[in-house]
Write a protein that holds these residues in place. Structure first.
Motif, PDB file in Angstrom:
ATOM      1  N   ASN A 165      32.484  48.116  29.947  1.00 23.87           N
ATOM      2  CA  ASN A 165      33.319  47.131  30.969  1.00 23.87           C
ATOM      3  C   ASN A 165      32.146  46.686  32.187  1.00 23.87           C
ATOM      4  O   ASN A 165      31.213  47.216  32.352  1.00 23.87           O
ATOM      5  CB  ASN A 165      34.220  48.141  31.600  1.00 23.87           C
ATOM      6  N   ARG A 166      32.718  45.596  32.656  1.00 26.17           N
ATOM      7  CA  ARG A 166      32.205  45.003  33.758  1.00 26.17           C
ATOM      8  C   ARG A 166      30.738  44.472  33.574  1.00 26.17           C
ATOM      9  O   ARG A 166      29.810  44.658  34.531  1.00 26.17           O
ATOM     10  CB  ARG A 166      32.319  45.784  34.930  1.00 26.17           C
ATOM     11  N   TYR A 218      36.883  43.325  31.660  1.00 28.73           N
ATOM     12  CA  TYR A 218      36.545  42.917  33.020  1.00 28.73           C
ATOM     13  C   TYR A 218      35.058  42.175  33.025  1.00 28.73           C
ATOM     14  O   TYR A 218      34.186  42.392  32.000  1.00 28.73           O
ATOM     15  CB  TYR A 218      36.352  44.175  33.734  1.00 28.73           C
ATOM     16  N   SER A 219      34.647  41.548  34.066  1.00 31.74           N
ATOM     17  CA  SER A 219      33.337  40.778  34.232  1.00 31.74           C
ATOM     18  C   SER A 219      32.852  41.206  35.517  1.00 31.74           C
ATOM     19  O   SER A 219      33.761  41.639  36.450  1.00 31.74           O
ATOM     20  CB  SER A 219      33.747  39.434  34.051  1.00 31.74           C
ATOM     21  N   ALA A 220      31.653  40.936  35.623  1.00 33.26           N
ATOM     22  CA  ALA A 220      30.987  41.237  37.172  1.00 33.26           C
ATOM     23  C   ALA A 220      29.615  40.454  37.152  1.00 33.26           C
ATOM     24  O   ALA A 220      28.934  40.134  36.137  1.00 33.26           O
ATOM     25  CB  ALA A 220      30.711  42.876  37.249  1.00 33.26           C
TER      26      ALA A 220
END
Ligand code: ADP
Length: 320
Positions: free
Chosen positions: A38-39, A69-71
């Motif tokens: 995630n992220r 999700y992305s970050a």
């Protein structure tokens, strides 16, 4: 490889979910264990790692955004951050990673590959600004979203004899502005790649079309040029045409991926896993002349891609 991971990084793009689905399913069907991070790189450093199976990616092919999700992760750009990421791979038995994102994310994939964690990049960005690939996942959906939004703006622009000066995304690239611009019949398209002159290409051009009876106008401006508020004011002052600036903003990122984005994402995700399966990393999956190819990340990051001048010239000739 026995165990791989998949992450999405940088700006989200419609179709990323279809790519994640393809990665997970291809891995499972080929006897590999697969986890989702995630992220992006931040989740790798912080151990946000979840087991995936064939069913974990059910019902996502049609959804925009990214279920992983992305970050953006500044820590990962430093050696200490990369070392934490590598340790996390070791702790979790991750032998290779599919990195879905833009060229910033590919630089991260290169850095991990160099330090012994083979990565394969999959181009996912609405901007289509990845040099090694003719096409990036999310671009077609975004073009269609812009077209739909501007068609709506056009209805009201026409009803009030106005000019709408529209800013679209694309970072430093003009792919979205140019191709959406031709699709919506913009009187002028301003992109960073080609020289422009506001007097000649906007004011004089609008004046000329006014003489032929045109009373409403769409001016398409790439994010890399900006200044739409000022331009709208100038048009209003110089031509006495009521003008409005419209910044489309984040609406351009969302929505269900088009058929093209789902299909290309499925092909690219599949290819990425096939490479890792053979122990091949430090590669980027790309599209060249409608075919899926792969190439070295270092080479990919050194390439340049140009905007199609022919389409620009056609737009200039016919949107008058
Ligand atoms: P995109 O992948 O859409 O181009 P960014 O440029 O924001 O988006 O990059 C996404 C992430 O990739 C960054 O937050 C960072 O963690 C990593 N990254 C970007 N540039 C580099 C770099 N030069 N070296 C290592 N990692 C990078």
């Amino acid at each position: 490889m026995k165990k791989i991971a998949v992450l999405t990084s940088g700006g989200d793009a419609p179709g990323m979910n279809a790519a994640v689905r393809a990665v997970v399913r291809t891995a499972c069907e080929n006897g590999m264990e697969v986890v989702g991070i995630n992220r992006g790189f931040s989740g790798l450093i912080n151990n946000e790692i979840i087991p995936m199976n064939i069913r974990s990616v059910s019902d996502i092919i049609h959804r925009g955004g990214t279920v992983l999700y992305s970050a953006r992760c500044l820590e990962f750009k430093e050696e200490a951050g990369i070392q934490k990421a590598i340790q996390s791979c070791k702790n979790n038995g991750i032998e290779g990673i599919v990195v879905i994102g833009g060229d910033g994310s590919f630089r991260g994939a290169r850095d991990l590959s160099l330090r012994g964690i083979p990565c394969v990049g999959v181009p996912g960005t609405i901007d289509n600004d990845i040099a090694c690939s003719d096409y990036t996942i999310g671009y077609d959906t975004c073009l269609n979203t812009i077209m739909d939004m501007v068609d709506r703006v056009r209805d009201t622009t026409e009803s009030h004899d106005r000019c709408s000066v529209i800013e679209v995304m694309g970072r430093k690239a003009g792919f979205l502005a140019l191709n959406a611009g031709i699709a919506v019949g913009a009187t002028t398209i301003l992109v960073p790649e080609f020289d422009y002159d506001i007097e000649r290409d906007v004011i004089e051009r609008m004046r000329r079309t006014q003489k032929t009876g045109k009373r409403h106008f769409i001016i398409m401006v790439a994010e890399g040029i900006g200044g739409v508020e000022e331009l709208a004011r100038k048009i209003e002052n110089d031509l006495k045409v009521e003008s409005r600036a419209v910044i489309l903003g984040h609406v351009q990122r969302g929505g269900a991926p088009t058929c093209k984005d789902r299909v290309v994402a499925s092909q690219m995700g599949n290819r990425a896993v096939k490479l890792l399966q053979q122990g091949i990393g430090n590669r980027v999956v790309a599209m060249k002349q409608e075919k899926i190819i792969d190439l070295d990340i270092f080479e990919a990051l050194c390439m340049t891609k140009s905007l199609d001048r022919e389409i620009f010239d056609i737009a200039y000739e016919i949107s008058i």
